[in-house]
Design an enzyme around this catalytic site. Structure first.
Site, mmCIF file in Angstrom:
data_model
loop_
_atom_site.group_PDB
_atom_site.id
_atom_site.type_symbol
_atom_site.label_atom_id
_atom_site.label_comp_id
_atom_site.label_asym_id
_atom_site.label_seq_id
_atom_site.Cartn_x
_atom_site.Cartn_y
_atom_site.Cartn_z
ATOM 1 C CG ASP A 1 -5.927 -6.652 14.115
ATOM 2 O OD1 ASP A 1 -4.333 -5.448 14.818
ATOM 3 O OD2 ASP A 1 -6.943 -5.810 13.548
ATOM 4 C CB ILE A 2 0.559 -6.889 14.696
ATOM 5 C CG1 ILE A 2 1.021 -7.501 13.485
ATOM 6 C CG2 ILE A 2 1.415 -6.184 15.828
ATOM 7 C CD1 ILE A 2 1.718 -6.942 12.768
ATOM 8 C CG PHE B 1 -1.720 5.568 13.810
ATOM 9 C CD1 PHE B 1 -1.472 5.646 14.789
ATOM 10 C CD2 PHE B 1 -1.530 6.985 13.092
ATOM 11 C CE1 PHE B 1 -0.369 6.476 15.814
ATOM 12 C CE2 PHE B 1 -0.723 7.459 13.265
ATOM 13 C CZ PHE B 1 -0.552 7.574 15.178
ATOM 14 C CG ASN C 1 -0.176 -0.670 2.640
ATOM 15 O OD1 ASN C 1 1.044 0.950 3.007
ATOM 16 N ND2 ASN C 1 -0.559 -0.978 3.316
ATOM 17 C CE LYS D 1 9.499 -11.579 -13.883
ATOM 18 N NZ LYS D 1 9.455 -10.404 -14.977
ATOM 19 C CG ASP E 1 -6.411 -5.626 6.971
ATOM 20 O OD1 ASP E 1 -5.756 -5.354 8.062
ATOM 21 O OD2 ASP E 1 -7.085 -4.087 5.577
HETATM 22 O O1 C5P Z 1 -8.395 -2.693 11.402
HETATM 23 P P1 C5P Z 1 -7.440 -1.546 11.418
HETATM 24 O O2 C5P Z 1 -6.685 -2.257 10.502
HETATM 25 O O3 C5P Z 1 -7.936 -0.548 10.225
HETATM 26 O O4 C5P Z 1 -7.217 -1.238 12.542
HETATM 27 C C1 C5P Z 1 -5.815 -0.192 12.058
HETATM 28 C C2 C5P Z 1 -4.553 -0.399 13.370
HETATM 29 O O5 C5P Z 1 -4.328 -1.425 13.856
HETATM 30 C C3 C5P Z 1 -3.504 0.399 13.139
HETATM 31 O O6 C5P Z 1 -3.010 0.762 14.070
HETATM 32 C C4 C5P Z 1 -2.798 -0.679 12.948
HETATM 33 O O7 C5P Z 1 -1.080 -0.250 12.807
HETATM 34 C C5 C5P Z 1 -2.588 -1.483 13.465
HETATM 35 N N1 C5P Z 1 -3.201 -3.438 12.544
HETATM 36 C C6 C5P Z 1 -2.306 -4.076 12.656
HETATM 37 N N2 C5P Z 1 -1.657 -5.646 12.272
HETATM 38 C C7 C5P Z 1 -3.004 -5.988 10.961
HETATM 39 C C8 C5P Z 1 -4.171 -4.529 10.665
HETATM 40 C C9 C5P Z 1 -4.027 -3.281 11.555
HETATM 41 O O8 C5P Z 1 -1.803 -3.773 13.997
HETATM 42 N N3 C5P Z 1 -2.956 -6.684 10.505
#
Ligand code: C5P
Length: 406
Positions: free
Chosen positions: A309-310, A326, A210, A289, A279
């Site tokens: 989701d970290i 964020f 992104n 390749k 995501d």
């Molecule tokens: O749910 P969303 O992706 O919109 O949330 C954004 C927040 O979650 C940001 O702080 C981003 O760094 C964190 N995040 C994360 N791991 C993910 C997706 C988002 O830590 N896989």
């Protein structure tokens, strides 16, 4: 951004080839609002003339203890008494030795000895001179005396050798001096941040990513460092330099970022998830390749699987750190940000309405916490970052004093 308005600095320039970089440092400090009084040693003036500093600072330059321009002949007292800090860049091995022993045989060393303000030095010398036990002993002594040592860096040297002893770049010295004046709202705290995008590989050259520039995360790392925190920055692929003094961990994919965070999270007090983590990632990654006419065409139809989701995982730990998330949204910011705060159980969410996309140098955000909403900006990202750090500092102190009063 004029972070140093009203700050009066003495910029000491001693004899080393890095003196040419001191001119750029003077320009940056002046541009940032500081009042800069340049003081050159005799050797320093051999490398760059006083006229250069006079033109850049718009003020008289001082080189001589016996300068007749000072009516009472007390340049060392007048210059050091009114200074908010003395910055020596470059600081030669000889000058550091003089400082360590309290010698005062020229104007700059005399005013350092006569100072009542903080002293910051940016050493610059050949690697062997830096490694010499005498220099190392002097540096230890200076640190013990409360003098702040900036750098040096490692790299190619003017003498043709490579190693430790290069002066920090003017931008890094400027950032360290500006940071020095910041309130220490996160003193003693350990902050772990994620920043930048992630890159989810399809094959050795292609992948999904992104447009996150990493600028906000890097600005926050700098602001947290300036507030006195010990900072670790886990960064996705970006071309930004890490602020000096910040531990940087480079990763590429979300899974790598997840692993890097989980390995370090137990040792942090504050976790800030700024990264735009993908995501989803491709289910498969080809070792070679991909060709566009391959029978099994992974390019035309990419099967995806969810990434962890970290931030949510960190916040769900049994004893989680103070968690900040964020939310970059192109619509309904308030609803989504508040939702995210509740669902992920975060202390604070920084909401960012994407008006001009990602990657700019300015930003306007709204902070959402249990007390409500707090708008910040529009302002430069470093100023926004300082505002967020101040808010985190205040929330942490509030939480602790609340705990103490129970
Ligand atoms: O749910 P969303 O992706 O919109 O949330 C954004 C927040 O979650 C940001 O702080 C981003 O760094 C964190 N995040 C994360 N791991 C993910 C997706 C988002 O830590 N896989």
């Amino acid at each position: 951004m004029a972070e140093m308005i009203g700050k009066r600095l003495v910029l000491g320039v001693t004899g080393g080839i890095a003196a040419y970089k001191a001119a750029e440092l003077a320009r940056r400090l002046v541009k940032d609002g500081a009042e800069v009084h340049a003081v050159l040693t005799r050797a320093g003036a051999q490398f760059v003339t006083p006229v250069t500093f006079q033109a850049l600072t718009g003020r008289p330059v001082w080189c001589d203890q016996w300068d007749a321009r000072m009516p009472d002949n007390m340049a060392h007292i007048a210059l050091s008494r009114e200074a908010d800090a003395i910055v020596i860049a470059p600081a030669s091995a000889d000058f550091l030795a003089k400082l360590a022993h309290g010698l005062a045989d020229d104007l700059l060393s005399t005013l350092c000895l006569a100072r009542a303000c903080p002293l910051l030095v940016a050493p610059a010398m050949n690697r062997q001179m830096w490694e010499n036990p005498a220099t190392q002993r002097n540096i230890r002594q200076l640190r013990e005396d409360g003098i702040i040592v900036l750098g040096p860096a490692s790299g190619a040297q003017a003498c043709g050798e490579t190693g430790m002893g290069r002066m920090l770049e003017p931008e890094a010295i400027h950032d360290a001096v500006a940071g020095f004046f910041q309130p220490k709202t996160l003193a003693g705290r350990r902050v772990l941040l994620t920043a930048g995008p992630t890159f989810e590989a399809l094959d050795p050259v292609r992948g999904l990513t992104n447009l996150s520039s990493g600028k906000m995360g890097f600005a926050l790392a700098r602001a947290a460092r300036d507030a006195g925190a010990e900072v670790t920055l886990v960064s996705g692929p970006v071309a930004l330099p890490a602020p000096c003094g910040v531990t940087r961990v480079d990763v590429t994919s979300a899974l790598e970022m997840h692993a890097a965070v989980m390995q370090r999270v137990a040792a942090c007090d504050v976790f800030i998830g700024v990264a735009a983590v993908a995501d989803y990632r491709p289910v498969e990654r080809a070792d070679e390749k991909l060709k566009k006419d391959d029978a099994h065409d992974m390019l035309r139809q990419i099967a995806l699987t969810a990434n962890p989701d970290i931030l949510a995982e960190v916040a769900a730990r049994p004893a989680p750190p103070f968690c900040v998330g964020f939310a970059a949204e192109s619509r309904d910011l308030e609803r989504y940000a508040e939702d995210k705060r509740r669902k992920k159980r975060l202390a604070l969410v920084v909401g960012n309405l994407l008006r001009d996309g990602l990657g700019g140098d300015e930003n306007a955000v709204i902070l959402f916490d249990e007390q409500g909403r707090h708008p910040l900006g529009p302002a430069a990202k470093i100023d926004i970052a300082r505002g967020i750090v101040a808010h985190i500092g205040a929330m942490l102190t509030g939480k602790e004093s609340h705990k103490e009063s129970l």
